[in-house]
Scaffold this motif. Structure first.
Motif, short mmCIF file in Angstrom:
data_model
loop_
_atom_site.label_atom_id
_atom_site.label_comp_id
_atom_site.label_asym_id
_atom_site.label_seq_id
_atom_site.Cartn_x
_atom_site.Cartn_y
_atom_site.Cartn_z
N HIS A 44 0.85 -1.20 0.00
CA HIS A 44 0.00 0.00 0.00
C HIS A 44 0.88 1.25 0.00
CE1 HIS A 44 -0.19 -0.52 4.71
NE2 HIS A 44 1.03 -0.62 4.24
N GLN A 82 3.60 7.23 4.88
CA GLN A 82 3.14 8.05 6.02
C GLN A 82 4.29 8.43 6.95
OE1 GLN A 82 -0.14 6.52 8.27
NE2 GLN A 82 -1.48 6.30 6.50
N GLU A 94 -2.37 -11.87 -4.49
CA GLU A 94 -3.82 -11.82 -4.37
C GLU A 94 -4.45 -12.77 -5.39
OE1 GLU A 94 -6.15 -9.93 -2.16
OE2 GLU A 94 -5.65 -8.03 -3.11
N HIS A 135 -10.12 -7.46 -8.26
CA HIS A 135 -8.84 -7.61 -7.56
C HIS A 135 -7.71 -7.90 -8.53
CE1 HIS A 135 -11.61 -8.20 -4.22
NE2 HIS A 135 -10.61 -7.80 -3.45
N GLU A 136 -6.69 -7.08 -8.46
CA GLU A 136 -5.46 -7.26 -9.26
C GLU A 136 -4.32 -7.54 -8.30
OE1 GLU A 136 -3.54 -7.60 -11.57
OE2 GLU A 136 -4.52 -7.11 -13.45
N PHE A 156 -7.97 -0.82 10.75
CA PHE A 156 -6.57 -0.76 10.31
C PHE A 156 -5.73 -0.47 11.54
CE2 PHE A 156 -9.03 0.42 6.61
CZ PHE A 156 -8.48 -0.43 5.66
N PHE A 189 -3.19 1.10 11.86
CA PHE A 189 -2.53 2.42 11.85
C PHE A 189 -3.48 3.60 11.92
CE2 PHE A 189 -3.20 2.19 7.25
CZ PHE A 189 -3.10 0.82 7.03
N GLU A 220 -15.88 -1.07 -2.49
CA GLU A 220 -15.01 -0.52 -1.44
C GLU A 220 -13.96 0.36 -2.12
OE1 GLU A 220 -13.18 -3.63 1.04
OE2 GLU A 220 -11.38 -2.38 0.81
N GLY A 234 -9.96 4.71 5.54
CA GLY A 234 -9.19 5.77 6.19
C GLY A 234 -9.49 5.84 7.67
N GLY A 235 -9.05 6.89 8.30
CA GLY A 235 -9.32 7.08 9.72
C GLY A 235 -8.38 8.09 10.33
N ALA A 244 -5.80 10.00 7.72
CA ALA A 244 -5.15 9.43 6.53
C ALA A 244 -6.19 8.61 5.78
CB ALA A 244 -3.98 8.54 6.94
N PHE A 245 -6.01 8.51 4.49
CA PHE A 245 -6.90 7.65 3.71
C PHE A 245 -6.11 6.98 2.59
CE2 PHE A 245 -7.20 11.89 1.84
CZ PHE A 245 -7.04 11.67 0.50
N GLY A 246 -6.62 5.87 2.08
CA GLY A 246 -5.92 5.14 1.01
C GLY A 246 -6.88 4.84 -0.12
N GLY A 270 -8.39 3.71 -3.54
CA GLY A 270 -8.09 2.71 -4.58
C GLY A 270 -8.22 3.37 -5.95
#
Ligand code: FA5
Length: 335
Positions: free
Chosen positions: A163, A168, A191, A197-198, A243, A245, A274, A278-279, A300-302, A304
């Protein structure tokens, strides 16, 4: 010293003047400014000079190096222009215009939007250490969260990052607080592949560290961002997530734009995709980055990115992105 530096410049000019081929210029350039060149030797000797000499010669040496590079580059450029004289523009060349990859287009839209909100774009390495990818993010070796992000471990004790979150702590260490960054980039996971999903896909990390940041700030940024990409309000839902983190953590899903929320193979019949977890940044992560959690907090957020491109262009199967089929990719032109 001054004399020697001057001679280097005139010698370079003399040698260049007899070059007629690009390869010759490059050889001469390497002789005068390459790793083993005299100017590099002189630069390396700077560290052993006394303070007075350093002051006297430091900028002279640096400027000479820049001059040598500039002169060689200019010569190279002029040579290119001279060679162009032979270009026959009456011939009918079959020039195929390329197009940007859909993920590139979406990444640009998102980063342009974040830049307007004061985010700086930073980059991180695709090959990273376990420390930054996991441990610094509160995921020790035996933590079950590692199973959710299995990856390719390399012989050199590094791994392919799972990721963009690995940036961060790096960014906190480098820039300190306050901080507002976004990090688009390729990530990898061991995966099972399916329509959504890749094993190689793109994410975009966002992180804000400041005083008195709340989850509302995060939701505001998300809404603005999705509006910018889809040019309309998109139905989203927030649900609790986990998560190590972030605390609290959440998942932001968007209504599946392929089936309009009715359910299809892309959304696994749930009607939702989805998109952005984040959080609030966990205090341990702030500490790992050298930031005092008693003074600063942040979110923070991630995102896709590849999934976002799927939704924007209504692409049913994620695997087309990496298939390299030009006929498919040509459909994406920016206006
Ligand atoms: C993460 O990767 C966390 N780093 C996100 C994060 C960042 C949480 C900052 C908190 C704070 P997750 O594994 O859910 O989370 O992946 C994030 C997004 O990447 C997903 O929502 C999804 O849109 C996308 N994604 C995940 N796995 C795949 C995959 N195999 N193929 C395509 N997209 C994927």
């Amino acid at each position: 010293m001054e004399e020697e530096l001057k001679t280097l410049v005139t010698d370079l000019q003399k040698e260049l003047s007899s070059c007629t081929k690009e390869a010759d210029v490059l050889n001469v350039k390497s002789k005068y400014v390459g790793k083993k060149s005299r100017i590099m030797e002189i630069m390396a000797s700077l560290k052993d000079m006394n303070v007075d000499d350093k002051r006297k010669y430091g900028s002279l040496i640096n400027n000479t190096k820049k001059d040598l590079e500039r002169i060689a580059n200019e010569y190279l450029e002029n040579l290119g222009n001279t060679l162009d004289v032979n270009f026959d523009d009456t011939l009918d060349y079959d020039v195929k215009m390329g197009s940007l990859h859909p993920v590139t287009i979406v990444a640009k839209e998102v980063t342009d939007c974040l830049k307007k909100m004061g985010f700086t774009i930073v980059a991180g390495p695709e090959m990273d250490s376990e420390f930054y990818n996991f441990e610094a993010l509160n995921i020790p070796k035996d933590h079950p969260a590692r199973d959710m992000q299995d990856t390719y471990y390399l012989d050199n004790e590094m791994l392919l990052r799972t990721h963009t979150s690995g940036v961060q702590v790096k960014a906190m260490e480098k820039y300190g607080a306050p901080l507002r960054i976004c990090v688009p980039g390729r990530v990898f996971r061991n995966e099972d592949l399916d329509a959504s999903h890749e094993n190689t896909f793109f994410q975009l990390e966002g992180m804000v560290i400041d005083k008195n940041i709340s989850i509302e700030n995060l939701v505001g940024v998300m809404q603005e961002l999705l509006r910018e990409v889809f040019h309309t309000d998109v139905k989203v839902r927030l649900r609790p997530g986990f998560f190590p983190f972030t605390e609290p953590s959440y998942e932001l899903d968007c209504s599946c734009l392929i089936c309009g929320g009715k359910g299809c193979p892309t959304c696994k019949n749930s009607g939702w995709i989805e998109l952005v977890p984040g959080g609030m940044v966990h205090p341990n992560v702030l500490r790992a980055g050298g930031i005092d959690p008693e003074v600063y907090n942040g979110f923070a957020f991630g995102l896709g990115l590849t999934r976002l491109a799927m939704m924007k262009y209504k692409i049913k199967d994620i695997r087309v992105f990496n298939a390299g089929d030009i006929r498919y990719l040509e459909n994406f032109k920016i206006d």
